[in-house]
Design a protein around this motif. Sequence first.
Motif, PDB file in Angstrom:
ATOM      1  N   GLY A 144       0.948  -1.032  -0.215  1.00 35.28           N
ATOM      2  CA  GLY A 144       0.018  -0.081  -0.053  1.00 35.28           C
ATOM      3  C   GLY A 144       0.895   1.272   0.097  1.00 35.28           C
ATOM      4  O   GLY A 144       2.097   1.070  -0.006  1.00 35.28           O
ATOM      5  N   ARG A 145       0.272   2.245  -0.108  1.00 37.90           N
ATOM      6  CA  ARG A 145       1.138   3.692   0.106  1.00 37.90           C
ATOM      7  C   ARG A 145       0.366   4.449   1.205  1.00 37.90           C
ATOM      8  O   ARG A 145      -0.721   4.730   0.950  1.00 37.90           O
ATOM      9  CB  ARG A 145       1.402   4.517  -1.201  1.00 37.90           C
ATOM     10  CG  ARG A 145       0.056   4.642  -1.974  1.00 37.90           C
ATOM     11  CD  ARG A 145       0.569   5.397  -3.338  1.00 37.90           C
ATOM     12  NE  ARG A 145      -0.581   5.589  -4.201  1.00 37.90           N
ATOM     13  CZ  ARG A 145      -0.561   6.155  -5.302  1.00 37.90           C
ATOM     14  NH1 ARG A 145       0.317   6.810  -5.736  1.00 37.90           N
ATOM     15  NH2 ARG A 145      -1.769   6.332  -6.121  1.00 37.90           N
ATOM     16  N   GLY A 221      -5.073   5.927  16.578  1.00 29.94           N
ATOM     17  CA  GLY A 221      -4.495   4.567  16.832  1.00 29.94           C
ATOM     18  C   GLY A 221      -4.904   3.603  15.929  1.00 29.94           C
ATOM     19  O   GLY A 221      -4.244   2.685  15.792  1.00 29.94           O
ATOM     20  N   GLN A 222      -6.039   3.799  15.472  1.00 34.03           N
ATOM     21  CA  GLN A 222      -6.574   2.716  14.337  1.00 34.03           C
ATOM     22  C   GLN A 222      -7.195   3.550  13.130  1.00 34.03           C
ATOM     23  O   GLN A 222      -7.665   4.388  13.444  1.00 34.03           O
ATOM     24  CB  GLN A 222      -7.798   1.948  15.230  1.00 34.03           C
ATOM     25  CG  GLN A 222      -7.256   1.118  16.243  1.00 34.03           C
ATOM     26  CD  GLN A 222      -8.221   0.267  16.968  1.00 34.03           C
ATOM     27  OE1 GLN A 222      -9.462   0.542  16.751  1.00 34.03           O
ATOM     28  NE2 GLN A 222      -7.913  -1.079  17.573  1.00 34.03           N
ATOM     29  N   THR A 223      -7.200   2.727  12.147  1.00 35.57           N
ATOM     30  CA  THR A 223      -7.587   3.671  10.853  1.00 35.57           C
ATOM     31  C   THR A 223      -9.232   3.958  10.975  1.00 35.57           C
ATOM     32  O   THR A 223      -9.750   4.835  10.438  1.00 35.57           O
ATOM     33  CB  THR A 223      -7.307   2.668   9.599  1.00 35.57           C
ATOM     34  OG1 THR A 223      -6.074   2.447   9.521  1.00 35.57           O
ATOM     35  CG2 THR A 223      -7.889   3.684   8.427  1.00 35.57           C
ATOM     36  N   MET A 241      -3.472   5.093   4.455  1.00 38.13           N
ATOM     37  CA  MET A 241      -2.820   4.535   3.622  1.00 38.13           C
ATOM     38  C   MET A 241      -4.081   4.254   2.519  1.00 38.13           C
ATOM     39  O   MET A 241      -5.314   4.419   2.778  1.00 38.13           O
ATOM     40  CB  MET A 241      -3.122   2.935   3.987  1.00 38.13           C
ATOM     41  CG  MET A 241      -1.782   2.953   5.215  1.00 38.13           C
ATOM     42  SD  MET A 241      -1.689   1.371   6.096  1.00 38.13           S
ATOM     43  CE  MET A 241      -0.828   1.530   7.326  1.00 38.13           C
ATOM     44  N   GLU A 242      -3.779   4.384   1.265  1.00 39.17           N
ATOM     45  CA  GLU A 242      -4.464   4.397   0.095  1.00 39.17           C
ATOM     46  C   GLU A 242      -5.715   3.418   0.241  1.00 39.17           C
ATOM     47  O   GLU A 242      -6.801   3.638  -0.101  1.00 39.17           O
ATOM     48  CB  GLU A 242      -3.723   4.464  -1.039  1.00 39.17           C
ATOM     49  CG  GLU A 242      -4.780   4.502  -2.513  1.00 39.17           C
ATOM     50  CD  GLU A 242      -3.769   4.538  -3.715  1.00 39.17           C
ATOM     51  OE1 GLU A 242      -4.204   4.904  -4.862  1.00 39.17           O
ATOM     52  OE2 GLU A 242      -2.631   3.949  -3.611  1.00 39.17           O
ATOM     53  N   MET A 243      -5.455   2.263   0.627  1.00 42.45           N
ATOM     54  CA  MET A 243      -6.264   1.286   0.628  1.00 42.45           C
ATOM     55  C   MET A 243      -7.772   1.563   1.452  1.00 42.45           C
ATOM     56  O   MET A 243      -8.745   0.722   1.314  1.00 42.45           O
ATOM     57  CB  MET A 243      -5.718  -0.022   1.554  1.00 42.45           C
ATOM     58  CG  MET A 243      -5.411  -0.048   2.626  1.00 42.45           C
ATOM     59  SD  MET A 243      -4.660  -1.520   3.660  1.00 42.45           S
ATOM     60  CE  MET A 243      -5.903  -2.506   3.442  1.00 42.45           C
ATOM     61  N   GLY A 263       7.158  12.119  -2.075  1.00 39.77           N
ATOM     62  CA  GLY A 263       7.114  10.620  -2.122  1.00 39.77           C
ATOM     63  C   GLY A 263       6.011   9.942  -1.192  1.00 39.77           C
ATOM     64  O   GLY A 263       6.033  10.627  -0.090  1.00 39.77           O
ATOM     65  N   ALA A 264       5.258   9.178  -1.544  1.00 34.45           N
ATOM     66  CA  ALA A 264       4.477   8.473  -0.765  1.00 34.45           C
ATOM     67  C   ALA A 264       5.209   7.318   0.023  1.00 34.45           C
ATOM     68  O   ALA A 264       6.392   6.852  -0.585  1.00 34.45           O
ATOM     69  CB  ALA A 264       3.163   8.039  -1.205  1.00 34.45           C
ATOM     70  N   TYR A 265       4.735   6.835   1.093  1.00 31.65           N
ATOM     71  CA  TYR A 265       5.644   5.489   1.663  1.00 31.65           C
ATOM     72  C   TYR A 265       4.938   4.304   1.399  1.00 31.65           C
ATOM     73  O   TYR A 265       3.969   3.923   1.362  1.00 31.65           O
ATOM     74  CB  TYR A 265       5.570   5.907   3.246  1.00 31.65           C
ATOM     75  CG  TYR A 265       6.665   6.988   3.578  1.00 31.65           C
ATOM     76  CD1 TYR A 265       7.756   6.787   4.225  1.00 31.65           C
ATOM     77  CD2 TYR A 265       6.095   8.552   3.437  1.00 31.65           C
ATOM     78  CE1 TYR A 265       8.815   7.748   4.590  1.00 31.65           C
ATOM     79  CE2 TYR A 265       7.035   9.376   3.888  1.00 31.65           C
ATOM     80  CZ  TYR A 265       8.217   9.043   4.411  1.00 31.65           C
ATOM     81  OH  TYR A 265       9.282   9.968   4.781  1.00 31.65           O
ATOM     82  N   ALA A 266       5.934   3.227   1.086  1.00 36.17           N
ATOM     83  CA  ALA A 266       5.548   2.050   1.158  1.00 36.17           C
ATOM     84  C   ALA A 266       5.188   1.346   2.395  1.00 36.17           C
ATOM     85  O   ALA A 266       5.881   1.369   3.174  1.00 36.17           O
ATOM     86  CB  ALA A 266       6.409   1.110   0.173  1.00 36.17           C
ATOM     87  N   VAL A 267       3.919   0.759   2.258  1.00 39.13           N
ATOM     88  CA  VAL A 267       3.365   0.268   3.335  1.00 39.13           C
ATOM     89  C   VAL A 267       3.071  -1.443   2.992  1.00 39.13           C
ATOM     90  O   VAL A 267       2.484  -1.856   2.300  1.00 39.13           O
ATOM     91  CB  VAL A 267       1.906   0.572   3.844  1.00 39.13           C
ATOM     92  CG1 VAL A 267       1.225  -0.031   5.160  1.00 39.13           C
ATOM     93  CG2 VAL A 267       1.939   2.085   4.057  1.00 39.13           C
TER      94      VAL A 267
END
Length: 357
Positions: A144-145, A221-223, A241-243, A263-267
């Motif tokens: 994800g990103r 703490g949680q999405t 996160m994009e997901m 830059g976006a971060y790789a998850v």
Amino acid sequence: MKKIMGSLLSLTMAGILLVGCGNGQNNDSAAGQEQAEGKPTQLVISTWGFSEDFFNKEVYAPFEKEHNVKIVTEIGNNAERLNKIRQGSGNVDVVYLSDYYAQQAINEGLFEQMDHSKIPNVEQVYDIAKAPLGEEYGPAFTIGRLGIAYNPDLIKQSVTSWGDLWSDEFKNNVTTPNITTTAGPMFVSVASTVAGNEQFNEDAAFAKLKELNPGIVKYYGQTSEFVNMFSQEEIAGGPIMEMYMKDLKAAIPNAVFVSPKEGAYAVMNTVNIVKGSKNKELAEQFINWHLSKEVQEKSAKAKVDSPVNTEVVLNAEEADGVTYGADVVNNLLKLDMKFVNDNIKTWTDRWNRELAQ
């Protein structure tokens, strides 16, 4: 005489067979014994438990049928499940963990070392996902990103940079991840970058986080907390996160996701074999199945997981909200998880001391 010799020969062969069975029982996996008896082998998988209907139908069931396996899942968040493995309180064979938690398990010697030649579908995976934590350990099954999601009805400026989160429009209108989340260390890295550093600078990062701190509605703490605040317009946005865009769009249809110019971060969510698993070969076969084009494509089209298999092809509609394509994946920023785990206690102490509200 012939009858006696025949009887002796039969007894000798039976003895050899019994010895062979005895040796096999000592050296072979429990899977071999159960399959020899025609019983399904039990493969225990530790996972998060989201999209269970999809996984049961499209991932687990076909593998169970082909390999005479009964898959049993242990459900929980990263920390809970890792602690169970630490305590040896389960019989887990395969474990799904974010790279941050998987690195902790590696540091503690909790994973089997993996021979990637026994997982041929790894060759179809993006380079960044093949061995994100070292060649001896498991691949990422999804990438994800982490970028910025926001409500354009509440934020009128053009959002293109991580630094935009420090703007007046986001003041008292933004949430960011807590240090204890998967994305928390990534946002510490973001702060260092926004402060103008090419190389990570801890002091500069925390100074920049202090600037943002008064305008934070809540450190999530949680999405689900982000989604709820966003849905109720308690916040205009923040790093996510994009997901999870499908959840945000369900509440705010015109919600926007931005991959910042820095830059976006790789998850990366990884899959590994737990140390001492009696079903290592079967676990390798399962991991190979999860990396297959068939599974990866179904997961992506269902918007369950972004694909790491490079042979997956999606149209524009299918790719919406999914981290997809070489041009996207190859430009993601990747944190050094060993460095993160070596420093996370210090960062957490500073966070609690200097930022916690």
